[in-house]
Design an enzyme around this catalytic site. Structure first.
Site, short mmCIF file in Angstrom:
data_model
loop_
_atom_site.label_atom_id
_atom_site.label_comp_id
_atom_site.label_asym_id
_atom_site.label_seq_id
_atom_site.Cartn_x
_atom_site.Cartn_y
_atom_site.Cartn_z
N ASN A 25 -22.95 23.01 11.82
CA ASN A 25 -23.18 21.59 11.59
C ASN A 25 -24.18 21.00 12.59
OD1 ASN A 25 -21.43 21.66 9.45
ND2 ASN A 25 -19.67 20.88 10.59
N ARG A 99 -26.35 20.64 1.56
CA ARG A 99 -26.04 19.29 2.04
C ARG A 99 -26.96 18.90 3.21
NH1 ARG A 99 -23.31 14.83 0.18
NH2 ARG A 99 -22.71 13.54 1.93
N ASP A 123 -20.57 21.78 -0.46
CA ASP A 123 -19.20 22.06 -0.93
C ASP A 123 -18.71 21.01 -1.92
OD1 ASP A 123 -18.79 24.33 0.56
OD2 ASP A 123 -18.21 23.20 2.34
#
Length: 436
Positions: A25, A99, A123
């Protein structure tokens, strides 16, 4: 032919050492920061996972010079950006798959005055709206529109202007995008109700090394004094806290004596404490975490004797990315726990696979599941199943490694999106796992 399934022979105790990869992330944020400068930015401990590889390909398509120094270290230089690439079918195809592509908007808008992006993928874990990103950018003076026919977002601004922004939700990527836009805005920007995850802190530290003026790092109020231009810098990603938590859960479930090396203990927040409330012993040795083999582990109750509830919350609360792991770990604990997944409404739908494996779980609603621990009275049994998202995929993999017999997990490209070389690393500590 795509190798998209894992065959797992479970019930084996594992042992040895395992090193967590760089934080996924964080990588998806800091890899976009070089777009803010024409100078070289060196980033190390970059994980070799599908989402990161795709993002680097998008940067290269935009004209960023990318030099790979070694397996996990890259030099990026955005001194000749090709904005026409944004109109290409290749960009639209690749950007819609991950994303993390949304993180391109802030830096492109700040430096080049415009950006657009197809609705990003990732996701399927419930609604993940982008309003916070665009409301923040609009506050800085950007014009925004969404083309529903093309499913594309557009933002444009001649000159971003610093302002006071009260974020409507504590969004990690939303905060990161607005911060990257604000560093080159004219004047001072205050972001209140900002996310303060270690990933955002790391991004702010990198931007400050590049010449930005960001104060309040690690708090929920960031003050950003806009500058004319940013320079080069070096940055190293943190160890991935989600991998650390996954390996703690793996050790407990498989009755293994494992040591997680270079775990970034100082940046784990309350993660170790939550595992300890599940009855798991953690031995901190410098920056390493040793999990001794657990024949049993007992879930604590609250002081008044009521059932323990584990719920996710924005940092410094417990990360939603580990809720799937906690649920699996609870299946073989002594005692019961309520898992309350507040932030995403589709992340608990993988529990039907665990029930098929013999777990005792009551799915109360899309957000809550009660787990009645089996206390190893009976092992989970191997089955064939499909990974619905990255985190549930690894949770099912942990369940399979603890289960008796053979399991097959399909759609493991979801796992590959977040965990590098996972089967090789698991084999090195004794797991029986193969791609089929």
């Amino acid at each position: 032919m795509t190798l998209d399934a894992f065959e797992v022979i479970g019930g084996q105790a594992l042992s040895g050492e395992i090193v967590p990869q760089g934080a996924k992330n964080e990588a998806l944020q800091v890899l976009c920061a070089p777009l803010l400068s024409s100078e070289k930015v060196t980033i190390s401990n970059v994980p070799q996972i599908q989402d990161v590889v795709l993002l680097i390909e998008l940067l290269e398509g935009l004209g960023v010079k990318v030099e790979r120094l070694n397996a996990d270290t890259y030099v990026f230089q955005a001194d000749d950006i090709n904005m026409v690439y944004l109109n290409s079918a290749e960009f639209l195809n690749k950007a819609s798959k991950i994303r993390g592509s949304v993180m391109l908007i802030g830096p492109l808008l700040a430096r080049y005055g415009r950006a657009f992006l197809p609705k990003p993928g990732g996701d399927k874990i419930g609604r993940r709206r982008l309003d916070t990103h665009f409301l923040g950018l609009q506050s800085l003076g950007a014009e925004f529109k969404f083309d529903a026919d093309l499913n594309v977002y557009f933002v444009e601004a001649r000159q971003l202007q610093g302002t006071y922004i009260l974020m409507d939700e504590i969004s990690v990527t939303g905060t990161a995008n607005v911060v990257m836009a604000a560093v080159l805005a004219k004047g001072t920007t205050t972001i209140y109700n900002a996310a303060c995850e270690p990933y955002v802190q790391q991004l702010c530290k990198l931007l400050n090394r590049m010449g930005a003026r960001i104060s309040g790092v690690s708090s929920n109020m960031l003050i950003i004094e806009g500058v004319e231009a940013l320079g080069g810098a070096e940055h190293r990603l943190l160890p991935d806290m989600i991998e650390v938590g996954s390996f703690i859960g793996l050790a407990a479930m498989t009755q293994s004596d494992l040591t997680i090396k270079a775990a970034g203990v100082a940046e784990l927040g309350i993660i170790p404490r939550v595992f300890e409330r599940m009855g798991i012993e953690l031995i901190i040795q410098g920056d390493d975490i040793r999990i001794p083999a657990h024949e049993h582990y007992e879930i604590q109750s609250f002081i008044d004797g009521s059932i323990l509830t584990i719920y996710d919350a924005p940092w410094p609360g417990f990360t939603p990315d580990l809720m799937s792991i906690m649920l699996v770990v609870a299946t073989q604990a002594r005692g019961s726990v309520l898992i309350h997944q507040k932030m995403f409404e589709s992340r608990l739908f993988f529990v039907d696979k665990l029930i098929d494996m013999g777990a005792q779980i009551i799915l109360c609603d899309p957000h809550r599941a009660t787990v009645i621990g089996l206390d190893r009275r009976q092992p989970l049994r191997g089955i064939s199943m499909t990974s619905p998202d990255i985190r549930a995929g690894v949770a099912l993999l942990i369940a399979a490694l603890s289960a008796k017999g053979r399991s097959v997990i399909h759609n493991v490209n979801q796992i590959d999106r977040g965990y590098q070389f996972i089967e090789e690393r698991l084999k090195n500590i004794g797991a029986q796992i193969a791609r089929i």
